[in-house]
Scaffold this motif. Structure first.
Motif, PDB file in Angstrom:
ATOM      1  N   GLN A 226      56.038  37.595  44.306  1.00 44.58           N
ATOM      2  CA  GLN A 226      55.546  38.557  44.061  1.00 44.58           C
ATOM      3  C   GLN A 226      54.249  37.464  43.473  1.00 44.58           C
ATOM      4  O   GLN A 226      53.154  37.341  43.790  1.00 44.58           O
ATOM      5  CB  GLN A 226      55.277  39.909  43.125  1.00 44.58           C
ATOM      6  CG  GLN A 226      56.302  40.796  43.753  1.00 44.58           C
ATOM      7  CD  GLN A 226      56.537  41.957  42.956  1.00 44.58           C
ATOM      8  OE1 GLN A 226      57.572  41.798  42.108  1.00 44.58           O
ATOM      9  NE2 GLN A 226      55.929  43.413  43.449  1.00 44.58           N
ATOM     10  N   LEU A 230      50.890  35.345  45.280  1.00 51.33           N
ATOM     11  CA  LEU A 230      49.680  35.636  44.497  1.00 51.33           C
ATOM     12  C   LEU A 230      49.065  33.739  44.612  1.00 51.33           C
ATOM     13  O   LEU A 230      47.954  33.361  44.786  1.00 51.33           O
ATOM     14  CB  LEU A 230      48.858  35.797  43.572  1.00 51.33           C
ATOM     15  CG  LEU A 230      47.895  36.127  42.796  1.00 51.33           C
ATOM     16  CD1 LEU A 230      46.567  36.422  43.121  1.00 51.33           C
ATOM     17  CD2 LEU A 230      47.960  37.185  40.780  1.00 51.33           C
ATOM     18  N   THR A 316      43.052  36.338  39.009  1.00 54.17           N
ATOM     19  CA  THR A 316      42.739  37.394  40.139  1.00 54.17           C
ATOM     20  C   THR A 316      43.940  37.654  40.090  1.00 54.17           C
ATOM     21  O   THR A 316      45.107  37.014  39.867  1.00 54.17           O
ATOM     22  CB  THR A 316      43.213  35.908  41.453  1.00 54.17           C
ATOM     23  OG1 THR A 316      41.821  34.525  41.290  1.00 54.17           O
ATOM     24  CG2 THR A 316      42.989  36.557  42.641  1.00 54.17           C
ATOM     25  N   SER A 317      44.329  38.747  40.300  1.00 54.22           N
ATOM     26  CA  SER A 317      45.107  39.605  40.643  1.00 54.22           C
ATOM     27  C   SER A 317      45.889  40.519  41.887  1.00 54.22           C
ATOM     28  O   SER A 317      44.752  40.880  41.793  1.00 54.22           O
ATOM     29  CB  SER A 317      44.647  40.855  39.171  1.00 54.22           C
ATOM     30  OG  SER A 317      43.860  40.488  38.308  1.00 54.22           O
ATOM     31  N   ALA A 318      46.538  40.408  41.555  1.00 53.58           N
ATOM     32  CA  ALA A 318      47.510  41.627  42.496  1.00 53.58           C
ATOM     33  C   ALA A 318      49.359  41.846  42.107  1.00 53.58           C
ATOM     34  O   ALA A 318      49.819  40.887  42.078  1.00 53.58           O
ATOM     35  CB  ALA A 318      46.982  40.401  43.693  1.00 53.58           C
ATOM     36  N   ALA A 319      49.467  43.278  42.424  1.00 51.29           N
ATOM     37  CA  ALA A 319      50.745  43.573  42.534  1.00 51.29           C
ATOM     38  C   ALA A 319      51.033  43.491  41.624  1.00 51.29           C
ATOM     39  O   ALA A 319      52.601  42.806  40.993  1.00 51.29           O
ATOM     40  CB  ALA A 319      51.531  42.495  43.691  1.00 51.29           C
ATOM     41  N   THR A 322      48.885  38.300  37.486  1.00 53.32           N
ATOM     42  CA  THR A 322      47.742  37.511  37.622  1.00 53.32           C
ATOM     43  C   THR A 322      47.560  36.281  37.404  1.00 53.32           C
ATOM     44  O   THR A 322      48.669  36.085  36.503  1.00 53.32           O
ATOM     45  CB  THR A 322      46.344  38.719  36.075  1.00 53.32           C
ATOM     46  OG1 THR A 322      47.853  37.997  34.847  1.00 53.32           O
ATOM     47  CG2 THR A 322      46.405  39.511  36.239  1.00 53.32           C
TER      48      THR A 322
END
Length: 334
Positions: A226, A230, A316-319, A322
């Motif tokens: 993960q 990103l 930036t953020s995802a799953a 950050t």
């Protein structure tokens, strides 16, 4: 720095002992039993082959031919071969033999010649013609070289015509550019110094500074996959060789996914307390929810900016991950 010195006579061994005093981590070998401080070896060639890959500098006190025959089976690549120097047993001449630029043999030649009052002998074309040497410049300023074939093309071209060079705005030049270079010229062949994946010229050599800090925050139990997903998205326009280290909050120092990600990319990671991160002043993308959990309103941006000059990639953020990236100012000298 590991140094190995080889000598072949009484006089050569006496000089080897003097040379050894100039270094800390040094070993002396000789095919001649003449000095208590020097290890006797039956075959210098065999010993050279044992030491070659683990050496930073090899000095041969004797004939150039002996040195050439000794190192010939070991020579592989100019980016990895150690610096090799030859000094005649009377100490009259210090000759840069191998890896003059990246290995530093030319610089060591000048230093040693000055110490023993000898004549330095340099034969690399850019040096004898007083032209900019791209591989020496890269080594001196800790810049990664994107393509050695293009670097060799530049070294050849600059002997007869100018080569263009372009810098990121955050690169600080401490002195005038090297002889044979022009700033932002329209040449088809040129050099770009910076962290971005750009090719300003038809044939571009990228010299990549190691001056980016990646700040990472993540939820507990986040997988390395993960984080990597990103990371690759955020750095799609960045040469990852520019990344110096990763930074995060100390709450994550045992986070398996984060540690595994850093291990995969061979990135050192530094951890900081919430108190240290809160001391930073600046315009950060704060979150009260994150502050309740960690004690700081933004982990990734603040971590990146502990030693950063400015943020080049905001949060930036995802799953549950950050990422932010900060840049440290880079100075280069010609």
């Amino acid at each position: 720095m590991r140094v190995n010195i080889f000598s072949y006579s009484d006089k050569g061994s006496n000089l080897a002992v003097i040379l050894a005093s100039l270094f800390d981590d040094v070993r002396c070998y000789s095919t001649h039993k003449s000095h208590d401080d020097i290890t006797y070896v039956k075959s210098s060639i065999s010993q050279v082959q044992l030491e070659f890959d683990n050496s930073d500098l090899m000095i041969f006190v004797g004939a150039t031919g002996i040195a050439v025959r000794s190192i010939a089976p070991c020579v592989k690549n100019k980016t990895t071969d150690p610096a090799c120097i030859v000094i005649d047993e009377c100490g009259n001449f210090v000759i840069s033999l191998l890896s003059g630029h990246i290995g530093g043999a030319n610089d060591y030649t000048h230093i040693i010649a000055d110490k023993i009052n000898a004549v330095p002998v340099i034969t690399t074309a850019t040096d004898v013609n007083n032209k900019f040497a791209v591989d020496s410049f890269a080594k001196k300023n800790n810049l990664a070289i994107s393509d050695m074939k293009i670097a060799m093309q530049i070294s050849s071209t600059i002997l007869t015509e100018n080569v263009s060079i372009e810098f990121d705005d955050d690169i600080i030049m401490k002195n005038s550019i090297g002889n044979g270079l022009v700033i932002d010229g329209d040449n088809k062949l040129g050099i770009y110094v910076g962290y971005k994946k750009i090719l300003p010229y038809k044939t571009t050599l990228n010299l990549i500074p190691n001056n980016l800090i990646v700040g990472i925050g993540c939820k507990r139990g986040t997988s390395s996959e993960q984080i990597e997903k990103l990371f690759l998205a955020v750095t799609k326009d960045i040469d990852i060789r520019a990344i110096q280290s990763v930074a995060s909050i100390d709450l994550k120092q045992n986070e398996y996914g984060l540690l595994s990600f850093c291990e995969k990319y061979n990135l050192h990671i530094n951890f900081y307390s919430a108190e240290e991160l809160n001391q930073l002043e600046g315009d950060f993308s704060g979150s009260q929810f994150v502050k309740k959990i960690t004690g700081v309103d933004n982990v990734c941006e603040r971590s990146a900016m502990i030693y950063g000059h400015k943020i080049i990639k905001k949060k930036t953020s995802a799953a549950g991950v950050t990422i932010a990236i900060a840049l440290k100012q880079k100075e280069v000298k010609f």
